[in-house]
Every structure is written in C-alpha cells, then in structure tokens.
Design an enzyme around this catalytic site. Structure first.
Site, short mmCIF file in Angstrom:
data_model
loop_
_atom_site.label_atom_id
_atom_site.label_comp_id
_atom_site.label_asym_id
_atom_site.label_seq_id
_atom_site.Cartn_x
_atom_site.Cartn_y
_atom_site.Cartn_z
N TYR A 1 29.09 -2.24 20.76
CA TYR A 1 29.21 -3.62 21.27
C TYR A 1 30.36 -4.36 20.59
O TYR A 1 31.26 -4.88 21.25
CB TYR A 1 27.89 -4.38 21.05
CG TYR A 1 28.02 -5.89 21.19
CD1 TYR A 1 28.38 -6.48 22.39
CD2 TYR A 1 27.81 -6.73 20.08
CE1 TYR A 1 28.50 -7.87 22.51
CE2 TYR A 1 27.94 -8.11 20.19
CZ TYR A 1 28.30 -8.67 21.40
OH TYR A 1 28.44 -10.04 21.52
N THR B 1 32.47 -12.90 19.34
CA THR B 1 31.36 -12.88 18.40
C THR B 1 31.85 -12.66 16.97
O THR B 1 32.94 -12.08 16.77
CB THR B 1 30.39 -11.74 18.79
OG1 THR B 1 29.50 -11.48 17.72
CG2 THR B 1 31.14 -10.43 19.07
N ASP B 2 31.03 -13.05 16.00
CA ASP B 2 31.39 -12.78 14.59
C ASP B 2 31.24 -11.29 14.27
O ASP B 2 31.74 -10.82 13.24
CB ASP B 2 30.54 -13.62 13.64
CG ASP B 2 29.04 -13.38 13.75
OD1 ASP B 2 28.60 -12.60 14.63
OD2 ASP B 2 28.28 -13.96 12.94
N GLU B 3 30.58 -10.53 15.16
CA GLU B 3 30.31 -9.12 14.85
C GLU B 3 31.58 -8.28 14.79
O GLU B 3 31.60 -7.20 14.21
CB GLU B 3 29.28 -8.54 15.84
CG GLU B 3 28.01 -9.37 15.83
CD GLU B 3 26.83 -8.77 16.57
OE1 GLU B 3 26.78 -7.56 16.76
OE2 GLU B 3 25.95 -9.56 16.97
P1 NAD Z 1 23.88 -12.44 28.17
O1 NAD Z 1 23.72 -10.96 28.10
O2 NAD Z 1 22.68 -13.31 28.10
O3 NAD Z 1 24.66 -12.83 29.52
C1 NAD Z 1 25.75 -12.11 29.99
C2 NAD Z 1 26.03 -12.55 31.42
O4 NAD Z 1 27.18 -11.82 31.88
C3 NAD Z 1 24.89 -12.24 32.39
O5 NAD Z 1 24.66 -13.34 33.24
C4 NAD Z 1 25.40 -11.05 33.19
O6 NAD Z 1 24.88 -10.98 34.51
C5 NAD Z 1 26.90 -11.29 33.17
N1 NAD Z 1 27.66 -10.06 33.36
C6 NAD Z 1 27.51 -8.89 32.68
N2 NAD Z 1 28.38 -7.97 33.15
C7 NAD Z 1 29.11 -8.58 34.12
C8 NAD Z 1 30.17 -8.16 34.97
N3 NAD Z 1 30.64 -6.90 34.93
N4 NAD Z 1 30.69 -9.06 35.83
C9 NAD Z 1 30.21 -10.32 35.90
N5 NAD Z 1 29.19 -10.76 35.15
C10 NAD Z 1 28.65 -9.92 34.26
O7 NAD Z 1 24.94 -12.79 27.01
P2 NAD Z 1 25.01 -14.06 26.06
O8 NAD Z 1 24.15 -13.85 24.89
O9 NAD Z 1 24.86 -15.29 26.88
O10 NAD Z 1 26.52 -13.94 25.57
C11 NAD Z 1 27.58 -14.51 26.32
C12 NAD Z 1 28.89 -14.24 25.62
O11 NAD Z 1 28.87 -14.79 24.30
C13 NAD Z 1 29.20 -12.76 25.44
O12 NAD Z 1 30.59 -12.58 25.66
C14 NAD Z 1 28.82 -12.46 24.01
O13 NAD Z 1 29.60 -11.41 23.49
C15 NAD Z 1 29.17 -13.79 23.34
N6 NAD Z 1 28.38 -14.12 22.14
C16 NAD Z 1 27.00 -14.03 22.15
C17 NAD Z 1 26.29 -14.40 21.03
C18 NAD Z 1 24.77 -14.38 21.03
O14 NAD Z 1 24.16 -14.58 19.97
N7 NAD Z 1 24.11 -14.16 22.13
C19 NAD Z 1 26.95 -14.82 19.87
C20 NAD Z 1 28.36 -14.89 19.89
C21 NAD Z 1 29.06 -14.54 21.04
P1 TYD Z 2 19.65 -9.20 17.83
O1 TYD Z 2 18.90 -10.39 18.31
O2 TYD Z 2 19.65 -7.95 18.63
O3 TYD Z 2 21.15 -9.70 17.55
P2 TYD Z 2 22.39 -8.94 16.80
O4 TYD Z 2 22.08 -7.50 16.70
O5 TYD Z 2 23.51 -9.20 17.74
O6 TYD Z 2 22.53 -9.62 15.47
O7 TYD Z 2 19.12 -8.82 16.38
C1 TYD Z 2 19.09 -9.77 15.32
C2 TYD Z 2 18.62 -9.05 14.07
O8 TYD Z 2 17.26 -8.69 14.25
C3 TYD Z 2 19.38 -7.77 13.78
O9 TYD Z 2 19.53 -7.63 12.37
C4 TYD Z 2 18.46 -6.67 14.32
C5 TYD Z 2 17.07 -7.27 14.13
N1 TYD Z 2 16.05 -6.85 15.13
C6 TYD Z 2 14.83 -6.32 14.72
O10 TYD Z 2 14.56 -6.17 13.52
N2 TYD Z 2 13.94 -5.96 15.69
C7 TYD Z 2 14.19 -6.11 17.02
O11 TYD Z 2 13.32 -5.73 17.87
C8 TYD Z 2 15.43 -6.66 17.43
C9 TYD Z 2 15.77 -6.85 18.88
C10 TYD Z 2 16.36 -7.05 16.45
#
Ligand code: NAD
Ligand code: TYD
Length: 378
Positions: free
Chosen positions: A184, A135-137
């Site tokens: 995270y 992630t970019d975080e």
């Molecule tokens: P999500 O929470 O929707 O899905 C995570 C999946 O991982 C779920 O299916 C869960 O069951 C599985 N999981 C969790 N713990 C596990 C374990 N111990 N063993 C096996 N499976 C397990 O997450 P997402 O939003 O789809 O993100 C997927 C990946 O992309 C993550 O690594 C996250 O850090 C990265 N990412 C997410 C975002 C975003 O905006 N959502 C952006 C950049 C990177």
């Molecule tokens: P989120 O979707 O949790 O993603 P991330 O924290 O990984 O960026 O949140 C996106 C933005 O929205 C973040 O600045 C936090 C804000 N936010 C709210 O203001 N209210 C909410 O209920 C949630 C879940 C997020």
C-alpha cells in the site's frame, strides 16, 4: 468565484467528508464526485447532500484515461482533489497488483489527462490545481525510543513549540526521506513521485499532503476503529495484531477535510504539507478506550467486553510507529485540529451506534463474502 472541481474517491471515507464540506461551503462551485464504487465506495455516505444543485456524481474508474479526459473537457475542470485509492494495508499484502493499478496507474492517468486538457487551453495552467492526498505511511516506520529514565509516552516539543505526548524522539517531517514498507505505502509513494514529477517536468500546479491515520463516521469497518466498534456491539472477537504495541497518530476525519480545504485554497504550489494532530496512541490503549466507550454508551458494565481482546499473528512487515509533525501547516496556514481525541472518539463511537443500519449494510450481502474471506482464519 466559480470553480469546477473533481473530487476522486468521494464516495469513500475521507472523500465523502471532503465532498460534503465543499458542497455545503461553496455553493458557487460545481463539485463532481468521481468514484468507481469499489467495495469501499458507498453513496449512502452522501445522502444528506446528494440533491444539492452544485453536486454531481459520476461513476468512473480513474484508470479510464479517455473517459476522464472527456469529463475534463465537458465540465471544464480547473481543480482536482485526488483521494481515490485502494487504502487498506491488509488487502495490499494479499493483492498488491490492484494497489499498483489504481494507486499508481490511476494517478498517472489522471495527471496525463489533466496535462493534455490544461495545456490545450489559452491560459494553460493558470488558476488550476492538482491536489494529491497521500499518507504518512510513505515515510516508513519510526523507532519507539525511551529517553533515560522516562517511560513513554513522554512529553516532547514539536517544531511549532507545542508540547505533546510521544513514543519516540523522531517525527515525520515534509523533508523525511520516503521509505515505504507495505505494498500500500509503496504504491502511494510511487503515485506521490509521479505527481511531483508532473510539476517538475511540465510545470503542472500540484500539491501533495501526507496525513496520519484518520478516524470518524463512514469509515469502512475493516480499519481498526470501526471494525472493533462493530465487533464489540456484536460481541465478536477483536483481533489485535502482535502485542498491540504499535503506535499510530490519529486525526478526526473532519479535521483532515478542513485541512484539505485550507491547503487547496491557500497552499503553495509544489509544496508538501504534513497533516496530523500530534495524537499518538498504542493500539492496545486505543482498543481499551473504544471498548470502554462502547460499553458505557450501550449501558454495559465498564470493561464488560475486555474479554473480546484476542491477540493474533502480527501483520507482515507491521510498521512500529507513525508520528507526524504538522508544524509547517499550523504555522504557515494557521490550520489546527478542532477536536481533542477524547471528544472525537466519543462522537465516533456514538455515530456508529446510532447508525447501525449503515454498519449492517456494509457488512452484509455482497460485502459479507469478501469480508469473511478477508478475515478467515484470523
Ligand atoms: P477508502 O478506501 O474509504 O475510499 C476510497 C474510495 O476510492 C472509494 O470510494 C472507492 O470506491 C474509490 N476508488 C477506489 N478505486 C478506484 C478507482 N480505480 N477509480 C475510482 N474510484 C476508486 O479510502 P479513505 O480512507 O477515504 O482514503 C482516501 C485517500 O486518503 C486515499 O488516497 C488514502 O491513501 C488517503 N489517506 C487515508 C488515510 C486514512 O487513515 N484512511 C490517511 C491518510 C491518507
Ligand atoms: P488500520 O486501521 O488498518 O490502519 P493502518 O494499517 O493504515 O495504520 O490499522 C491501525 C493499526 O491497528 C495498525 O497498527 C494495525 C492494527 N490492527 C489490528 O491490530 N487489528 C486489526 O484487525 C486491524 C484492522 C488493525
């Protein structure tokens, strides 16, 4: 070419889009979706491809070293695309241990099992890939800046030469120093370091990518966009953290999956690629766009649900701004986003409204009690 690929976290939000893309696009590959099915994993996300002959689901915890090593041997795995993680910042603030266990120890367990299996083969690492999705975080938070006399967002130029709107002068580049703030992002940063260490120490063919915030179908409704769509349709309050001024850079999830496909096949080993669509938004502006879109699609008068906006106590350590410069990926591998944000948001809101059963399922029953505890007092 035949390949045997494990995609971890394939039942989650982004993972399900990656599994779908690979299963449909590569009939000669065997795609194994490895997922523990935590609260975020939902096999209903993959209903449309679950019967395909090149798809297999395995319920497994990525921390289970022995089980994963056995799977590598039995299925002769030559590629790993690793998405499984605990992914929600608010949960990490309440329960950092789970994040360290899954994101750090789980990733290390996969790396070590892959190392032992691949090093036992005559050809060793040749033709293998360990692709870690991050992630970019991990880069921390960028400053909002306001050049003399210009109100943000202002037009600026990416290193690719593309013009876009931004809330500050700095961006996250592949060379930006890691500076994670939340449990995270600290756990993701740690796992990224382990992946790179396995390349540098053992020569494992690894790739890491860092992507900005994703949105689209099948996202668990604890993240901003699906949570708010769900609350608007149910006329429930919309908890805006702080002043709603934080900036995030949003990418349609299918475009992330397309980037993962390109990088898995064409990316250079040991490289890092930033993935993002040059699409910065203040939370409050996104929230208003989502409200207007839901209202229009539900036939409610425009702005009818603006009164649901409820400012609540800010998230602890809330990062001010994320903004990715994805010029390297665009220039070197020719990837670019397929959608404008307006189109992506329209498609996304429409998908959730058309899939109320999916939303109701994930927000009811067992999910409900966990979910309600999470949001109690907000
Ligand atoms: P999500 O929470 O929707 O899905 C995570 C999946 O991982 C779920 O299916 C869960 O069951 C599985 N999981 C969790 N713990 C596990 C374990 N111990 N063993 C096996 N499976 C397990 O997450 P997402 O939003 O789809 O993100 C997927 C990946 O992309 C993550 O690594 C996250 O850090 C990265 N990412 C997410 C975002 C975003 O905006 N959502 C952006 C950049 C990177
Ligand atoms: P989120 O979707 O949790 O993603 P991330 O924290 O990984 O960026 O949140 C996106 C933005 O929205 C973040 O600045 C936090 C804000 N936010 C709210 O203001 N209210 C909410 O209920 C949630 C879940 C997020």
């Amino acid at each position: 070419m035949k390949r045997n690929i494990v995609i971890t976290g394939g039942a989650g939000f982004i993972g399900s889009h990656v599994v779908r893309l690979f299963v449909n696009k590569y009939p000669d590959y065997k795609i194994i979706n490895l997922d523990k099915l935590t609260y975020a994993g939902n096999l209903a996300n993959l209903k449309d491809i679950e019967d395909k002959p090149n798809y297999k689901f395995v319920k497994m915890d990525i921390c289970d070293f022995d089980a994963f090593y056995k799977l590598m041997q039995e299925e002769q795995i030559d590629g790993i695309i690793h998405l499984a993680a605990e992914s929600h910042v608010d949960r990490s603030i309440k329960d950092p241990f789970t994040f360290a266990r899954t994101n750090v120890m789980g990733t290390l367990s996969l790396l070590q099992a892959a190392k032992l299996y691949w090093e036992s083969l005559p050809e060793k690492y040749e033709g293998k890939r360990f692709y870690h999705i991050s992630t970019d975080e991990v880069y921390g938070a960028l400053q909002m800046s306001n050049p003399e006399g210009i109100e943000p967002p202002f037009t600026t130029k990416a290193s690719s030469g593309e013009h876009h709107l931004a809330y500050g002068k700095d961006f996250f580049y592949e060379t930006t120093k890691y500076n994670p703030h939340s449990p995270y992002s600290a756990s993701k940063a740690s796992s990224d370091h382990f992946v790179r260490a396995f390349h540098d120490t053992y020569g494992m063919p690894t790739i890491v990518t860092n992507c900005s915030n994703n949105y689209g179908p099948y996202q668990f409704p604890e993240k901003l966009i699906p949570l708010f769509i769900n609350n608007i349709r149910n006329r429930k309050p919309l908890p805006v953290y702080g002043k709603g001024e934080n900036v995030r850079d949003w990418l349609y999830v299918v475009d992330h999956a397309r980037a993962i496909d390109t990088i898995f096949h064409e990316g250079t080993i040991a490289e890092t690629y930033n993935i993002g669509g040059f699409n910065e938004w203040k939370n409050i502006d996104i929230i208003k766009t989502v409200i207007n879109t839901v209202d229009r699609l539900l036939g409610r008068p425009e702005g009818a649900d603006l009164d649901l906006i409820t400012y609540v106590t800010d998230r602890l350590g809330h990062d001010a701004r994320y903004a990715i410069d994805s010029s390297k990926l665009q220039k070197e591998l020719g990837w670019e986003p397929s959608l404008q944000f307006e189109e992506g948001i329209e498609k996304t809101v429409k998908w959730y409204l058309d899939n109320e059963e999916w939303l109701d399922n994930v927000t009811s029953g067992d999910y409900q009690s966990y979910y309600e505890n999470m949001y109690k007092g907000r």
